[in-house]
Motif scaffolding. Structure first.
Motif, PDB file in Angstrom:
ATOM      1  N   GLN A  92       0.833  -1.065   0.122  1.00  0.00           N
ATOM      2  CA  GLN A  92      -0.069   0.078  -0.114  1.00  0.00           C
ATOM      3  C   GLN A  92       0.823   1.263   0.101  1.00  0.00           C
ATOM      4  O   GLN A  92       2.180   1.122   0.269  1.00  0.00           O
ATOM      5  N   GLY A  93       0.217   2.402  -0.258  1.00  0.00           N
ATOM      6  CA  GLY A  93       0.924   3.723  -0.317  1.00  0.00           C
ATOM      7  C   GLY A  93       0.140   4.784  -1.018  1.00  0.00           C
ATOM      8  O   GLY A  93      -0.878   4.632  -1.351  1.00  0.00           O
ATOM      9  N   PRO A  94       0.620   5.927  -1.028  1.00  0.00           N
ATOM     10  CA  PRO A  94      -0.073   7.152  -1.862  1.00  0.00           C
ATOM     11  C   PRO A  94      -0.270   6.857  -3.147  1.00  0.00           C
ATOM     12  O   PRO A  94       0.865   6.375  -3.731  1.00  0.00           O
ATOM     13  N   MET A  95      -1.152   7.011  -3.953  1.00  0.00           N
ATOM     14  CA  MET A  95      -1.322   7.031  -5.480  1.00  0.00           C
ATOM     15  C   MET A  95      -0.399   8.398  -6.021  1.00  0.00           C
ATOM     16  O   MET A  95      -0.373   9.313  -5.520  1.00  0.00           O
ATOM     17  N   VAL A  96       0.532   8.096  -6.939  1.00  0.00           N
ATOM     18  CA  VAL A  96       1.352   9.110  -7.622  1.00  0.00           C
ATOM     19  C   VAL A  96       0.935   8.650  -9.107  1.00  0.00           C
ATOM     20  O   VAL A  96       0.669   7.742  -9.676  1.00  0.00           O
ATOM     21  N   ASN A  97       1.406   9.639  -9.884  1.00  0.00           N
ATOM     22  CA  ASN A  97       1.335   9.720 -11.432  1.00  0.00           C
ATOM     23  C   ASN A  97      -0.154   9.228 -11.781  1.00  0.00           C
ATOM     24  O   ASN A  97      -0.186   8.679 -12.833  1.00  0.00           O
ATOM     25  N   SER A  98      -1.049   9.563 -11.102  1.00  0.00           N
ATOM     26  CA  SER A  98      -2.473   9.160 -11.356  1.00  0.00           C
ATOM     27  C   SER A  98      -3.364  10.263 -11.268  1.00  0.00           C
ATOM     28  O   SER A  98      -4.678  10.219 -10.879  1.00  0.00           O
ATOM     29  N   GLY A  99      -3.091  11.709 -12.101  1.00  0.00           N
ATOM     30  CA  GLY A  99      -4.143  12.518 -12.382  1.00  0.00           C
ATOM     31  C   GLY A  99      -4.540  13.225 -11.072  1.00  0.00           C
ATOM     32  O   GLY A  99      -3.737  13.302  -9.916  1.00  0.00           O
ATOM     33  N   PRO A 100      -5.812  13.191 -11.027  1.00  0.00           N
ATOM     34  CA  PRO A 100      -6.543  13.877  -9.957  1.00  0.00           C
ATOM     35  C   PRO A 100      -6.705  12.955  -8.742  1.00  0.00           C
ATOM     36  O   PRO A 100      -6.802  13.429  -7.635  1.00  0.00           O
ATOM     37  N   PHE A 101      -6.135  11.766  -8.836  1.00  0.00           N
ATOM     38  CA  PHE A 101      -5.923  10.674  -7.725  1.00  0.00           C
ATOM     39  C   PHE A 101      -4.478  10.859  -6.872  1.00  0.00           C
ATOM     40  O   PHE A 101      -4.443  10.158  -5.735  1.00  0.00           O
ATOM     41  N   ASP A 102      -3.671  11.936  -7.190  1.00  0.00           N
ATOM     42  CA  ASP A 102      -2.563  11.595  -6.692  1.00  0.00           C
ATOM     43  C   ASP A 102      -2.737  12.176  -5.182  1.00  0.00           C
ATOM     44  O   ASP A 102      -3.445  13.169  -4.703  1.00  0.00           O
ATOM     45  N   GLY A 103      -1.989  11.337  -4.269  1.00  0.00           N
ATOM     46  CA  GLY A 103      -2.164  11.539  -3.072  1.00  0.00           C
ATOM     47  C   GLY A 103      -3.068  10.663  -2.148  1.00  0.00           C
ATOM     48  O   GLY A 103      -2.935  10.487  -0.865  1.00  0.00           O
ATOM     49  N   THR A 104      -3.931  10.101  -2.946  1.00  0.00           N
ATOM     50  CA  THR A 104      -4.976   9.432  -2.419  1.00  0.00           C
ATOM     51  C   THR A 104      -4.260   8.134  -1.741  1.00  0.00           C
ATOM     52  O   THR A 104      -3.670   7.322  -2.495  1.00  0.00           O
ATOM     53  N   PRO A 105      -4.769   7.733  -0.579  1.00  0.00           N
ATOM     54  CA  PRO A 105      -4.085   6.342  -0.049  1.00  0.00           C
ATOM     55  C   PRO A 105      -4.751   5.168  -1.006  1.00  0.00           C
ATOM     56  O   PRO A 105      -5.646   5.221  -1.210  1.00  0.00           O
ATOM     57  N   SER A 106      -3.888   4.279  -1.239  1.00  0.00           N
ATOM     58  CA  SER A 106      -4.402   3.449  -2.217  1.00  0.00           C
ATOM     59  C   SER A 106      -5.424   2.448  -2.001  1.00  0.00           C
ATOM     60  O   SER A 106      -6.129   1.811  -2.734  1.00  0.00           O
ATOM     61  N   ASP A 107      -5.469   2.174  -0.461  1.00  0.00           N
ATOM     62  CA  ASP A 107      -6.487   1.553   0.222  1.00  0.00           C
ATOM     63  C   ASP A 107      -7.767   2.205  -0.001  1.00  0.00           C
ATOM     64  O   ASP A 107      -8.992   1.886  -0.038  1.00  0.00           O
ATOM     65  N   LYS A 108      -7.828   3.590  -0.147  1.00  0.00           N
ATOM     66  CA  LYS A 108      -9.020   4.269  -0.513  1.00  0.00           C
ATOM     67  C   LYS A 108      -9.291   4.443  -2.043  1.00  0.00           C
ATOM     68  O   LYS A 108     -10.237   4.816  -2.526  1.00  0.00           O
ATOM     69  N   GLY A 109      -8.202   4.391  -2.756  1.00  0.00           N
ATOM     70  CA  GLY A 109      -8.103   4.526  -4.185  1.00  0.00           C
ATOM     71  C   GLY A 109      -8.965   3.607  -4.971  1.00  0.00           C
ATOM     72  O   GLY A 109      -9.577   3.883  -5.859  1.00  0.00           O
ATOM     73  N   TYR A 110      -9.476   2.371  -4.289  1.00  0.00           N
ATOM     74  CA  TYR A 110     -10.129   1.407  -5.065  1.00  0.00           C
ATOM     75  C   TYR A 110     -11.544   1.868  -5.216  1.00  0.00           C
ATOM     76  O   TYR A 110     -12.147   2.017  -6.245  1.00  0.00           O
ATOM     77  N   ASP A 111     -12.091   2.576  -4.250  1.00  0.00           N
ATOM     78  CA  ASP A 111     -13.477   3.017  -4.156  1.00  0.00           C
ATOM     79  C   ASP A 111     -13.495   4.287  -5.005  1.00  0.00           C
ATOM     80  O   ASP A 111     -14.450   4.670  -5.806  1.00  0.00           O
ATOM     81  N   ALA A 112     -12.416   5.401  -4.747  1.00  0.00           N
ATOM     82  CA  ALA A 112     -12.337   6.422  -5.548  1.00  0.00           C
ATOM     83  C   ALA A 112     -12.354   6.234  -7.054  1.00  0.00           C
ATOM     84  O   ALA A 112     -13.178   6.964  -7.804  1.00  0.00           O
ATOM     85  N   VAL A 113     -11.630   5.478  -7.353  1.00  0.00           N
ATOM     86  CA  VAL A 113     -11.370   5.200  -9.101  1.00  0.00           C
ATOM     87  C   VAL A 113     -12.750   4.459  -9.622  1.00  0.00           C
ATOM     88  O   VAL A 113     -13.329   4.728 -10.434  1.00  0.00           O
ATOM     89  N   ALA A 114     -13.315   3.562  -8.765  1.00  0.00           N
ATOM     90  CA  ALA A 114     -14.492   3.021  -8.917  1.00  0.00           C
ATOM     91  C   ALA A 114     -15.664   3.821  -9.107  1.00  0.00           C
ATOM     92  O   ALA A 114     -16.485   3.829 -10.226  1.00  0.00           O
ATOM     93  N   ASP A 115     -15.794   4.700  -8.055  1.00  0.00           N
ATOM     94  CA  ASP A 115     -16.880   5.939  -8.144  1.00  0.00           C
ATOM     95  C   ASP A 115     -16.728   6.742  -9.349  1.00  0.00           C
ATOM     96  O   ASP A 115     -17.540   6.920 -10.071  1.00  0.00           O
ATOM     97  N   TYR A 116     -15.673   7.036  -9.717  1.00  0.00           N
ATOM     98  CA  TYR A 116     -15.041   7.836 -10.799  1.00  0.00           C
ATOM     99  C   TYR A 116     -15.447   7.396 -12.235  1.00  0.00           C
ATOM    100  O   TYR A 116     -16.232   7.842 -12.830  1.00  0.00           O
ATOM    101  N   VAL A 117     -15.175   6.093 -12.724  1.00  0.00           N
ATOM    102  CA  VAL A 117     -15.347   5.399 -13.858  1.00  0.00           C
ATOM    103  C   VAL A 117     -17.002   5.108 -14.048  1.00  0.00           C
ATOM    104  O   VAL A 117     -17.563   5.133 -15.109  1.00  0.00           O
ATOM    105  N   GLU A 118     -17.624   4.664 -12.566  1.00  0.00           N
ATOM    106  CA  GLU A 118     -18.967   4.663 -12.752  1.00  0.00           C
ATOM    107  C   GLU A 118     -19.852   5.827 -13.307  1.00  0.00           C
ATOM    108  O   GLU A 118     -20.855   5.866 -13.798  1.00  0.00           O
TER     109      GLU A 118
END
Length: 814
Positions: free
Chosen positions: A381-407
């Motif tokens: 785990q770790g912070p998301m990087v090189n990921s556009g608007p999701f940079d800095g998001t903890p990866s364990d939170k990134g699952y739902d953040a990206v899923a919500d966005y693509v939906e």
């Protein structure tokens, strides 16, 4: 009447009487509580060997015990009689599979009877009998009506030696056929499938059954449920109508790190998306992949290979163009048949990217990462990087953040994926249950009407393997009339996987001659489900999984009660001979017949249980059978030796009654847990004590009589002929197997206790009250289980444990 123990004489005598009296017939109208005890039926591969006896004899002991406890026990037996081995043997020996199979059944039935087991032979069923497979075909029709059976063209595992398709579960981890060991390849064939995937979630629920954790874990892993997101990647390829490809991933938080998109070589888009300059290399790779089984393709030891097909898709989140590849580790049958390559965060993808010089983009920062190149994939785990608007998001939170966005963008959705594939039941062989389907040019696919079942196997078919079903060349079988329009039609020529037969044999046992359906509803209500099942763990992801699926469909049809077919399961180990599992293919089988003739079935039964824990199996050793035989002879002499007559001593009498009731408790507890080796050890200790008590001559006559009766009752399930004979010689009422199981008196069985001192590195950490006759293994077990001791050993390494009998246990740690 001779006093010498002669097993060959008494065993045949009692087997005849039991059969004449119907002693082991389980009445359907008995008011006692029912107990359906089932052991896996044997395949009709020829003579039985000791490996067949190993699951059956201890099962018989447990079934007899339940009967003596007051249950109405159903313990049936039958034969799994269709399948490749019979057909291959028939080809080799130039005889018809039916004759070969029926001859084997006749021999095996006699061998099973020589065991003295309490099988209810009235309920025998054989899967190759038209009276049986009529209803196997009926089940198929019911699956078809519920749209759980369908026909599709699909790549299948093909064994060139057996000349037939194999289910995934029938391919070894090496990629070889489980039956003959030949490397398995792939073929595209029109075949029949069952939608077992419709029941995937329910099959993951084992909460209503008491099964070994190992089998539960194997089934859960095989079903392979995973939650993830199905993501769309854009496609804009001239001449290709598809405008996106979709991929299932459990790591949407890594989507910005995608640097390749890998399609299964057999994916239908591969031909459309391959550019002309890449076509020759792609087609060669596809052909190469088709020679591999799924298991070989997924092997972690296999070097990952692939080919760029010339086209690209677009990562809709990052806007980057992503090259399209094919690789053999991508399977059409998993997910969408497409895998996104994220080399920075998946080791397989990392190795693939390194080999083919693909970019490696870190999108989850490892601890202390400063932008340097990775030397291996980072999986944490770790912070998301090189990921556009999701940079800095903890990866364990990134699952739902990206899923919500693509939906929200309609670029994907949350999905549940499974490793489990639909069950392929088609087999291109003769000796199996015909599939009750006809094909009509006018009406299409038409099920055979129930009143026309069974569709019989023609007796004069040419059953040599050709790669097609032998039934295809039998014109009188193939050519038929359409049940709907009465026009010309052709029968389906594939036969069913033999697991279809074994899915429901335990249901048919209830009344194998019932003619109104697969099972008499009243008997189904009385006897089902099975209370206790025994058999090998090797069936975890085949028979045991298929039977659960089949049962759930039968439940939904209103035919069987409850959600599970087998409430309890116990897996026995295997007999080892010359350091290998006993099997005919290894040529190391030991037949029981010669041992039964020389030493008696009861000796063989007891030795199989005494050789080691049932779940572990054990090494066959002839000398062990002689030791058991000598023990039975000593018990024989003990029982017939009369009552000690030197006058009763109260203390000696108390010790005798104490050990009698203690032994009842030990044997009962051991049978309940299928610990047959320690059960027999307890009986041997008891008989040794009785021998010494006889020599002393100081026990009360009534206590001695109680001891003799108890000894025989406790031995009866293990050595049924031996116990029956001695029971009769004691002038006790027939039959010993109809007597109640003895009960112990808690006060008489109570152990004298001592204080066991427990030390850790020589310092006293606990004092335990334990039975005075505790053995070393149990003393060490209790010492290590003490919470006071555990707090002092924590994560330290236990070097050794010192035991001083009756005094202390010292645990040495560092």
């Amino acid at each position: 009447m001779t006093d010498r123990y002669n097993p060959s004489e008494i065993e045949k005598k009692w087997q005849r009487k039991w059969e004449d009296d119907g002693l082991y017939e389980s009445p359907d109208d008995d008011p006692r509580p029912k107990w359906y005890f089932l052991t896996m039926l044997p395949y009709t591969s020829g003579d039985l060997h000791i490996g067949h006896w190993y699951p059956m004899a201890p099962s018989d002991v447990a079934a007899r015990y339940k009967r003596m406890q007051g249950y109405n026990v159903l313990f049936p037996m039958g034969f799994d009689a269709f399948g490749l081995p019979a057909e291959n043997a028939a080809i080799k020996q130039k005889i018809h599979p039916y004759k070969w199979t029926m001859d084997n059944i006749q021999r095996m039935r006699q061998q099973l009877k020589s065991m003295g087991a309490m099988f209810d032979w009235r309920r025998e069923a054989s899967s190759c009998d038209p009276e049986y497979y009529r209803w196997t075909q009926w089940w198929f029709l019911k699956f078809y009506e519920k749209e759980l059976a369908y026909r599709a063209k699909a790549p299948a595992n093909w064994c060139p030696s057996c000349q037939t398709v194999l289910a995934n579960e029938q391919v070894l981890p090496t990629g070889d056929c489980e039956r003959c060991g030949t490397p398995v390849s792939r073929r595209d064939l029109e075949q029949w499938f069952f939608r077992i995937t419709d029941y995937a979630d329910e099959l993951l629920d084992h909460s209503q059954i008491q099964w070994p954790e190992r089998v539960v874990t194997m089934q859960k892993n095989w079903i392979g449920r995973s939650e993830g997101v199905e993501l769309a990647f854009g496609l804009d390829v001239p001449g290709v109508e598809e405008k996106e490809v979709r991929v299932f991933t459990t790591r949407p938080d890594t989507v910005y790190g995608v640097t390749s998109m890998v399609l299964a070589p057999e994916h239908p888009l591969v031909k459309k998306l391959t550019t002309p300059d890449r076509r020759a290399e792609v087609e060669a790779y596809v052909a190469q992949t088709r020679r591999l089984s799924d298991i070989q393709r997924l092997s972690t030891e296999k070097e990952k290979t692939g080919v760029f097909i010339g086209s690209y898709c677009k990562n809709l989140l990052s806007g980057q163009e992503v090259p399209l590849w094919i690789a053999d580790y991508a399977l059409l049958t998993y997910g969408t048949g497409i895998v996104m390559g994220v080399p920075a965060h998946d080791q397989r993808d990392f190795d693939f990217a390194k080999k083919y010089d693909l970019p490696i983009i870190v999108v989850i920062a490892p601890p202390g990462w400063q932008g340097e190149q990775l030397t291996e994939a980072y999986l944490g785990q770790g912070p998301m990087v090189n990921s556009g608007p999701f940079d800095g998001t903890p990866s364990d939170k990134g699952y739902d953040a990206v899923a919500d966005y693509v939906e929200s963008k309609a670029w994907g959705s949350r999905k549940v994926g499974y490793r489990l594939r639909d069950w392929l039941i088609s087999r291109q062989r003769y000796w199996g249950c015909p599939i009750p389907i006809v094909y009509c040019d006018r009406c299409g696919t038409v099920p055979v009407p129930e009143e026309d079942l069974p569709v019989l196997l023609p007796e004069d078919a040419e059953f040599k393997p050709t790669g097609e079903s032998p039934l295809t060349s039998h014109q009188r079988f193939v050519n038929t009339t359409c049940p709907r329009c009465q026009g010309p039609a052709q029968r389906e020529t594939d036969t069913m996987d033999t697991f279809m037969d074994s899915n429901w044999y335990f249901i048919r046992y209830l009344d194998p001659h019932y003619n109104e359906g697969p099972v008499n509803p009243a008997l189904a209500k009385k006897w089902l489900p099975v209370d206790q099942y025994t058999g090998g763990a090797e069936h975890a992801v085949m028979h045991l999984l298929y039977a659960r699926f089949f049962w759930k469909v039968a439940r939904d049809l209103g035919i069987v009660p409850g959600d599970e077919p087998f409430l309890r399961l116990f897996n026995q180990g295997h007999i080892i001979v010359e350091r290998a599992k006993m099997s005919k293919s290894r040529g190391n089988v030991i037949t029981p017949d010669e041992y039964v003739a020389r030493l008696g079935a009861d000796t063989v039964r007891c030795y199989l249980m005494f050789m080691g824990p049932w779940e572990h199996g054990g090494e066959w050793d002839d000398s062990g059978t002689f030791g058991i035989h000598r023990w039975l002879n000593r018990v024989w002499g003990l029982i017939l030796g009369g009552v000690p007559s030197d006058g009763a001593d109260p203390e000696a009498t108390h010790q005798l009654r104490h050990l009698t009731h203690k032994t009842i408790r030990r044997v009962t507890e051991d049978i309940e847990r299928f610990r047959f080796n320690t059960m027999l050890a307890a009986l041997m200790e008891y008989s040794n004590f009785l021998s010494k008590a006889r020599q002393s001559g100081r026990v009360d006559a009534s206590a001695w009589q109680e001891a003799m009766e108890t000894l025989l009752l406790l031995i009866a399930p293990s050595a049924p002929h031996f116990a029956e004979e001695l029971w009769a010689r004691m002038s006790k009422p027939y039959s010993i197997h109809q007597q109640p199981w003895p009960k112990w008196d808690d006060e008489l069985a109570r152990e004298e206790e001592i204080t066991l001192v427990v030390q850790v590195n020589g310092k006293v950490r606990d004092r335990l009250q334990v039975p005075a006759d505790i053995d070393e293994e149990r003393a060490k077990e209790l010492a290590l289980a003490s919470q006071r001791v555990q707090s002092h050993i924590d994560d330290k390494q236990v070097e050794r444990i010192i035991y001083v009998p009756g005094k202390l246990v010292n645990v040495v740690v560092r």
